[in-house]
Design an enzyme around this catalytic site. Sequence first.
Site, PDB file in Angstrom:
ATOM      1  N   PRO A  73      40.819  27.713  31.377  1.00 64.32           N
ATOM      2  CG  PRO A  73      41.277  28.981  33.334  1.00 64.32           C
ATOM      3  CD  PRO A  73      42.026  28.764  32.256  1.00 64.32           C
ATOM      4  CE1 TYR A 100      30.215  29.361  33.261  1.00 62.11           C
ATOM      5  CE2 TYR A 100      33.207  29.399  32.572  1.00 62.11           C
ATOM      6  CZ  TYR A 100      31.814  29.271  33.459  1.00 62.11           C
ATOM      7  OH  TYR A 100      32.262  28.038  33.949  1.00 62.11           O
ATOM      8  CG  HIS A 108      25.002  24.827  40.219  1.00 64.93           C
ATOM      9  ND1 HIS A 108      25.449  25.575  39.785  1.00 64.93           N
ATOM     10  CD2 HIS A 108      25.689  24.677  41.323  1.00 64.93           C
ATOM     11  CE1 HIS A 108      26.179  26.360  40.647  1.00 64.93           C
ATOM     12  NE2 HIS A 108      25.951  25.810  42.024  1.00 64.93           N
ATOM     13  CE  LYS A 148      34.185  20.753  29.321  1.00 69.73           C
ATOM     14  NZ  LYS A 148      32.659  20.561  30.399  1.00 69.73           N
ATOM     15  CE1 TYR A 174      30.696  25.749  31.996  1.00 70.72           C
ATOM     16  CE2 TYR A 174      29.229  23.843  33.365  1.00 70.72           C
ATOM     17  CZ  TYR A 174      30.696  25.421  33.255  1.00 70.72           C
ATOM     18  OH  TYR A 174      30.528  25.678  34.204  1.00 70.72           O
TER      19      TYR A 174
HETATM   20  C1  PHB Z   1      36.334  27.877  39.551  1.00 71.83           C
HETATM   21  O1  PHB Z   1      35.217  28.051  39.942  1.00 71.83           O
HETATM   22  O2  PHB Z   1      37.768  28.016  39.677  1.00 71.83           O
HETATM   23  C2  PHB Z   1      35.748  27.696  37.815  1.00 71.83           C
HETATM   24  C3  PHB Z   1      34.216  27.599  37.759  1.00 71.83           C
HETATM   25  C4  PHB Z   1      34.536  27.250  36.376  1.00 71.83           C
HETATM   26  C5  PHB Z   1      35.736  27.841  35.826  1.00 71.83           C
HETATM   27  C6  PHB Z   1      36.252  27.863  36.074  1.00 71.83           C
HETATM   28  C7  PHB Z   1      36.789  28.110  37.552  1.00 71.83           C
HETATM   29  O3  PHB Z   1      34.857  27.499  33.996  1.00 71.83           O
END
Ligand code: PHB
Length: 394
Positions: A293, A201, A72, A297, A385
């Site tokens: 989450p 997000y 990505h 990280k 990130y």
């Molecule tokens: C996930 O795909 O489970 C996932 C992706 C990004 C995050 C947290 C979890 O920030």
Amino acid sequence: MKTQVAIIGAGPSGLLLGQLLHNAGIDNIIVERQSPEYVLGRIRAGVLEQGMVDLLREADASQRMDREGLVHDGFELAFDGRCEHIDLKGLTGGKTVMVYGQTEVTRDLMEARQTSGATTLYSVPDVQLHEFKGEKPYLTFTLNGETVRLDCDHIAGCDGFHGVARKSIPQGVLTEFERVYPFGWLGVLADTPPVNDELIYANHERGFALCSMRSATRTRYYVQVGAEEQVEDWSDERFWEELKSRLPAEVAARLVTGPAIEKSIAPLRSFVVEPMQYGRLFLLGDAAHIVPPTGAKGLNLAASDVNTLFRILLKVYREGRHELLEKYSAICLRRIWKAERFSWWMTSVLHRFPDTDAFSQRMQQTELDYFVGSEAGRKTIAENYVGLPYEPIE
Ligand code: PHB
Ligand code: APR
């Protein structure tokens, strides 16, 4: 039994450390409380930083990730009815992340370990740590109904937040820093095509939402829920409706729903213990720190601890550089606190808190608007990130 490095826990930290050490000719044994099936049943994170990808390649456990993982170049931040693209690659001079599930990372590392012939003891109860302040530490545990002793030079505590390693350090040595957030994430895994090529997000007045994926046909979606919520109260229909209500209208309109193949609620916590070592015991991954989450990280911090301990142990065994062991905790913590800060910040600007009123909602939107509207702000988000650099061990 005898080995050079005794590793407690066969999660990603223990397996990755074990594989790197084994390939470098440093003998190690992993003892794990659960069965392999149980370990593989846990659905967790899914975004790997470049540093972790490189380590998996170095551990010779990356073939499937390199075939099936999704690279990505960016992600989307949705707020105030709009979607803003964060161009990770463009903003960081070419860095990207790999979307590949933690469960798959664990499976690949388990297979690599089995192929290499290194020992992992599963379903081992009663692990105890002894004499680790001195130079001859050992573990005891129950194997086939008998108490076994494993002598070693070093102990790696890779046994997660609820493990035995951190708790074995005498009272008064450790300082704990903690923040428990007043909400959790309800996650759903489904065999549906992702709603977007990249992760989204979303900050919304009903609460945070995240659109993620595992492959072109498997999705992972989350919505923020109250800390007291029960997963039984969330039918698939209720989940999909709530998710759609928090996404920009054009995204919600193209979301494909389907039956949940896994559904669970995870609490959100920030936690760090200092120092991450005591005598010959070293803590790695969730045993030493937890992040919410939101910044993706957790797994990546585990990998950077593994990198640090692995490179130190290489120099200890090959060059007799024993003094480096004393630096382990300080090196790890510098990077950990920065990832804690980023995860805390992402959590703060994207979630609805119990005291979020109209003013704080505008402040969150303005914070996001300011960051995405400035080159410096976008770069700050992007460089954190994709993962801050690993400190060299010299
Ligand atoms: C996930 O795909 O489970 C996932 C992706 C990004 C995050 C947290 C979890 O920030
Ligand atoms: N004895 C032996 N093994 C134990 C013990 C014990 N007393 N206690 C826990 N374990 C095992 C657990 O069963 C688990 O398999 O240790 C392992 C720890 O694995 P994880 O919890 O996955 O932790 P870690 O390997 O550090 O993984 C990094 O960061 O944010 C997260 O999602 C991310 O889980 C990932 C973690």
